[in-house]
Scaffold this active site. Structure first.
Site, short mmCIF file in Angstrom:
data_model
loop_
_atom_site.label_atom_id
_atom_site.label_comp_id
_atom_site.label_asym_id
_atom_site.label_seq_id
_atom_site.Cartn_x
_atom_site.Cartn_y
_atom_site.Cartn_z
N SER A 157 0.85 -1.19 0.00
CA SER A 157 0.00 0.00 0.00
C SER A 157 0.88 1.24 0.00
O SER A 157 2.03 1.20 0.46
CB SER A 157 -0.88 0.01 1.25
N TYR A 182 0.37 0.08 10.62
CA TYR A 182 -0.08 -0.33 9.29
C TYR A 182 1.02 -0.06 8.26
O TYR A 182 1.33 -0.92 7.41
CB TYR A 182 -1.35 0.43 8.91
#
Length: 321
Positions: A157, A182
């Site tokens: 990502s 994350y």
């Protein structure tokens, strides 16, 4: 040394869909595994691969929900897999290994994002453990069926821009930050592809990572509406407000492209976005575009591989384990 981390001119882009990418590719006789292949990007990936002729195994934490979501897709089977529990990962891999059939495509798609602080296994931070260590274990355990022509795709990502690997506090013992956690897990996904690409060359296995784009999927389940409004993703009424968001079909396109495009033949370990190889972030003119150097660094990738093998006890390339 040649730097292959630059766009190829694939002919596809941010608005291409997974179906567009596979329009001229026949996957008849191919076998694919998609983790989380029953929801969001994973479901669109499963649909596109199956429509092109592939037999797809959907690996899901909730097999009943996965079976319901994929019941009308020809060529799909569902198997249980909980990436946050390595016993579940090993059991899944042992079951697949028993079948003895080659795996042509492994898409490590499932994951969690910005969740409340949680610990799994021996106290591992949940996002790093689920997004990275679970897929690390899965890929290594399935290695005998991947050798000889597979592509292994890690869904990273642009969130990797939020954090490199925190070598001094990998599991956020000193204080939890959900977005940095994350980000670290997504950097790990990219570095995993870098080193697997290097290790897999002799076995003709290619590995790539990617940013799928911004998409509204169940991945946002841990985010409050107010937070998404503050980010500009939603307007005050809760309606989508960011025109750069993709549909799920568009979001799935890059992982399908990385898994199948003949343009990537002979290349390994690269980070992709918008259905092409991405630029290096340090050369980009916009924030959160391209891959940061720390997520593409081969030394960092090797260090992470060694650490991951120590944590999980598995390394397909180390005969002593």
């Amino acid at each position: 040394m040649i730097d292959n981390q630059k766009p190829l001119g694939s002919g596809f882009g941010a608005r291409s869909t997974a179906t567009d990418v596979l329009a001229n590719i026949d996957l008849t006789g191919k076998r694919a595994i998609v983790t989380g292949g029953h929801s969001g990007l994973g479901l669109e990936t499963t649909r596109a691969l199956a429509a092109s002729g592939a037999q797809v195994i959907v690996a899901a934490r909730n097999p009943a929900a996965a079976a319901a979501a994929t019941k009308d897709i020809v060529g799909v089977t569902v198997e249980p897999l909980d990436l946050s529990h390595l016993d579940s990962v090993r059991a899944f891999a042992e079951h697949i290994l028993t079948g003895g059939q080659h795996i042509d495509i492994l898409i490590n798609n499932a994951g969690i994002m910005a969740c409340p602080e949680a610990r799994v296994g021996p106290g591992w931070e949940a996002q790093f453990a689920t997004n990275h260590l679970g897929h690390f274990t899965l890929t290594n355990a399935l290695w005998p069926l991947l050798e000889g022509g597979a592509r292994v795709i890690s869904v990273s990502s642009a969130g990797h821009h939020n954090s490199p690997i925190r070598w001094d506090d990998l599991h956020f013992v000193g204080g939890y930050d959900k977005w940095r956690a994350y980000g670290q897990s997504k950097t790990a996904n990219a570095l995993f592809a870098v080193h697997l690409g290097r290790l897999g060359r002799e076995a003709s296995v290619q590995a790539f990572s990617l940013h799928p784009g911004k998409i509204f999927t169940p991945l946002q389940r841990h985010l409050a509406q107010a937070e998404m409004i503050a980010e500009g993703w939603l307007d005050a009424s809760g309606a989508p407000a960011d025109p750069t968001f993709k549909t799920a079909a568009q979001g799935a396109a890059t992982q399908v492209w990385a898994a199948t495009s003949p343009m990537l033949d002979g290349l390994v370990g690269l980070y992709c976005e918008d259905c092409d190889i991405a630029v290096r972030a340090e050369t980009a003119n916009e924030p959160f575009v391209g891959v940061r150097d720390y997520a593409a660094d081969p030394d960092q990738a090797e260090r992470l591989w060694t650490l991951s093998a120590e944590l999980t006890g598995i390394d397909a390339f180390d005969a002593s384990r």
